[in-house]
Design a protein around this motif. Structure first.
Motif, PDB file in Angstrom:
ATOM      1  N   GLN A 117     -23.948  29.265  21.928  1.00  0.00           N
ATOM      2  CA  GLN A 117     -22.992  28.170  21.746  1.00  0.00           C
ATOM      3  C   GLN A 117     -23.624  27.022  20.956  1.00  0.00           C
ATOM      4  O   GLN A 117     -22.979  26.436  20.079  1.00  0.00           O
ATOM      5  N   ARG A 118     -24.875  26.721  21.276  1.00  0.00           N
ATOM      6  CA  ARG A 118     -25.598  25.645  20.580  1.00  0.00           C
ATOM      7  C   ARG A 118     -25.676  25.945  19.083  1.00  0.00           C
ATOM      8  O   ARG A 118     -25.414  25.075  18.248  1.00  0.00           O
ATOM      9  N   GLU A 119     -26.026  27.204  18.746  1.00  0.00           N
ATOM     10  CA  GLU A 119     -26.113  27.602  17.338  1.00  0.00           C
ATOM     11  C   GLU A 119     -24.749  27.504  16.650  1.00  0.00           C
ATOM     12  O   GLU A 119     -24.657  27.042  15.506  1.00  0.00           O
ATOM     13  N   ALA A 120     -23.696  27.941  17.341  1.00  0.00           N
ATOM     14  CA  ALA A 120     -22.344  27.898  16.763  1.00  0.00           C
ATOM     15  C   ALA A 120     -21.924  26.456  16.501  1.00  0.00           C
ATOM     16  O   ALA A 120     -21.316  26.150  15.465  1.00  0.00           O
ATOM     17  N   MET A 121     -22.257  25.542  17.425  1.00  0.00           N
ATOM     18  CA  MET A 121     -21.905  24.132  17.240  1.00  0.00           C
ATOM     19  C   MET A 121     -22.682  23.520  16.088  1.00  0.00           C
ATOM     20  O   MET A 121     -22.138  22.723  15.315  1.00  0.00           O
ATOM     21  N   ALA A 122     -23.949  23.908  15.955  1.00  0.00           N
ATOM     22  CA  ALA A 122     -24.769  23.391  14.856  1.00  0.00           C
ATOM     23  C   ALA A 122     -24.214  23.871  13.513  1.00  0.00           C
ATOM     24  O   ALA A 122     -24.173  23.111  12.544  1.00  0.00           O
ATOM     25  N   MET A 126     -21.905  19.848  14.001  1.00  0.00           N
ATOM     26  CA  MET A 126     -21.946  18.845  15.068  1.00  0.00           C
ATOM     27  C   MET A 126     -23.339  18.224  15.127  1.00  0.00           C
ATOM     28  O   MET A 126     -24.342  18.885  14.853  1.00  0.00           O
ATOM     29  N   SER A 127     -23.391  16.968  15.495  1.00  0.00           N
ATOM     30  CA  SER A 127     -24.679  16.287  15.615  1.00  0.00           C
ATOM     31  C   SER A 127     -25.401  16.774  16.867  1.00  0.00           C
ATOM     32  O   SER A 127     -24.791  17.346  17.776  1.00  0.00           O
ATOM     33  N   ASP A 128     -26.712  16.500  16.926  1.00  0.00           N
ATOM     34  CA  ASP A 128     -27.496  16.898  18.096  1.00  0.00           C
ATOM     35  C   ASP A 128     -26.962  16.250  19.375  1.00  0.00           C
ATOM     36  O   ASP A 128     -26.908  16.881  20.430  1.00  0.00           O
ATOM     37  N   ALA A 129     -26.531  15.004  19.268  1.00  0.00           N
ATOM     38  CA  ALA A 129     -25.989  14.302  20.438  1.00  0.00           C
ATOM     39  C   ALA A 129     -24.696  14.958  20.915  1.00  0.00           C
ATOM     40  O   ALA A 129     -24.480  15.125  22.130  1.00  0.00           O
ATOM     41  N   GLN A 130     -23.839  15.347  19.970  1.00  0.00           N
ATOM     42  CA  GLN A 130     -22.588  16.013  20.340  1.00  0.00           C
ATOM     43  C   GLN A 130     -22.860  17.373  20.984  1.00  0.00           C
ATOM     44  O   GLN A 130     -22.217  17.748  21.965  1.00  0.00           O
ATOM     45  N   ILE A 135     -23.121  20.865  25.723  1.00  0.00           N
ATOM     46  CA  ILE A 135     -23.916  21.775  26.561  1.00  0.00           C
ATOM     47  C   ILE A 135     -23.992  21.244  27.986  1.00  0.00           C
ATOM     48  O   ILE A 135     -23.834  21.997  28.955  1.00  0.00           O
ATOM     49  N   ALA A 136     -24.215  19.949  28.136  1.00  0.00           N
ATOM     50  CA  ALA A 136     -24.265  19.346  29.476  1.00  0.00           C
ATOM     51  C   ALA A 136     -22.936  19.523  30.202  1.00  0.00           C
ATOM     52  O   ALA A 136     -22.900  19.830  31.400  1.00  0.00           O
ATOM     53  N   PHE A 137     -21.845  19.334  29.480  1.00  0.00           N
ATOM     54  CA  PHE A 137     -20.519  19.534  30.074  1.00  0.00           C
ATOM     55  C   PHE A 137     -20.333  20.998  30.477  1.00  0.00           C
ATOM     56  O   PHE A 137     -19.831  21.299  31.560  1.00  0.00           O
ATOM     57  N   GLY A 138     -20.745  21.927  29.614  1.00  0.00           N
ATOM     58  CA  GLY A 138     -20.606  23.359  29.881  1.00  0.00           C
ATOM     59  C   GLY A 138     -21.419  23.827  31.077  1.00  0.00           C
ATOM     60  O   GLY A 138     -21.005  24.724  31.808  1.00  0.00           O
ATOM     61  N   LYS A 139     -22.570  23.195  31.302  1.00  0.00           N
ATOM     62  CA  LYS A 139     -23.419  23.583  32.432  1.00  0.00           C
ATOM     63  C   LYS A 139     -22.742  23.316  33.772  1.00  0.00           C
ATOM     64  O   LYS A 139     -23.060  23.958  34.770  1.00  0.00           O
ATOM     65  N   LYS A 140     -21.796  22.389  33.786  1.00  0.00           N
ATOM     66  CA  LYS A 140     -21.067  22.100  35.027  1.00  0.00           C
ATOM     67  C   LYS A 140     -20.226  23.288  35.479  1.00  0.00           C
ATOM     68  O   LYS A 140     -19.853  23.381  36.635  1.00  0.00           O
TER      69      LYS A 140
END
Length: 178
Positions: A117-122, A126-130, A135-140
């Motif tokens: 997911q991180r790679e797809a967003m990059a 998307m910025s690193d902050a986004q 990712i933090a939201f998804g971990k929930k």
């Protein structure tokens, strides 16, 4: 002297058998995508193939039940119920397997999925902050309880749609005048 009348299987046993078959097919599909590494990719064609296979199998087994156990007549409601309960049994089996896959076979499954997911967003710019916020939201939503709840709700919706549609084609009402 044996009775010549064949004893029919209960509708629930047919639904259970169908659900078991659908569950095994779902597990086999998951195993193949896991072994090929495609389970971490978001390949829409695999989702469509899985959906098509579900439609075909639910239709096939509903018609088979209608012909073998219902004198070739089945109302829309009975056809819907047969498909929906069968699919929910399949969903329960599939969810148990997914839990085993994520927690026993591949304990770092969710972290690998997050990496994808991180790679797809990059790649989407998307910025690193986004990315980190997403990712933090998804971990929930990674706890087993949440995965099961979301899986059940999603399965209920998909099963509902498939069963509503297949029942249209699998039903056969008794003639009014015989």
């Amino acid at each position: 002297m044996e009775d010549a009348v064949e004893k029919k299987m209960s509708p629930f046993k047919h639904m259970l058998n169908t659900g078991l078959i659908l569950g095994v097919v779902s597990i086999l599909f998951t195993v193949v995508t896991y072994l090929t590494g495609d389970i971490y990719k978001q390949n829409n064609w695999e989702n469509w193939v899985s959906l098509l296979v579900s439609f075909v199998l639910v239709y096939y087994f509903t018609v088979k039940y209608r012909k073998e156990e219902c004198e070739n007549y089945l109302s829309y409601g009975q056809a819907f119920k047969f498909g929906w309960i069968s699919m929910m049994i399949s969903a329960a089996i599939s969810l148990v397997f997914i839990m085993i896959l994520q927690n026993v076979i591949e304990p770092d499954f969710m972290s690998k999925m997050m990496d994808v997911q991180r790679e797809a967003m990059a790649e989407k710019g998307m910025s690193d902050a986004q990315i980190e916020a997403a990712i933090a939201f998804g971990k929930k939503f990674q706890s087993p309880a949440i995965v099961i709840i979301v899986g059940l709700v999603w399965s209920m919706i998909i099963s509902l749609v498939i069963s509503l549609i297949t029942a249209i084609f699998a039903k056969r009402n008794r003639p009014v005048f015989e």
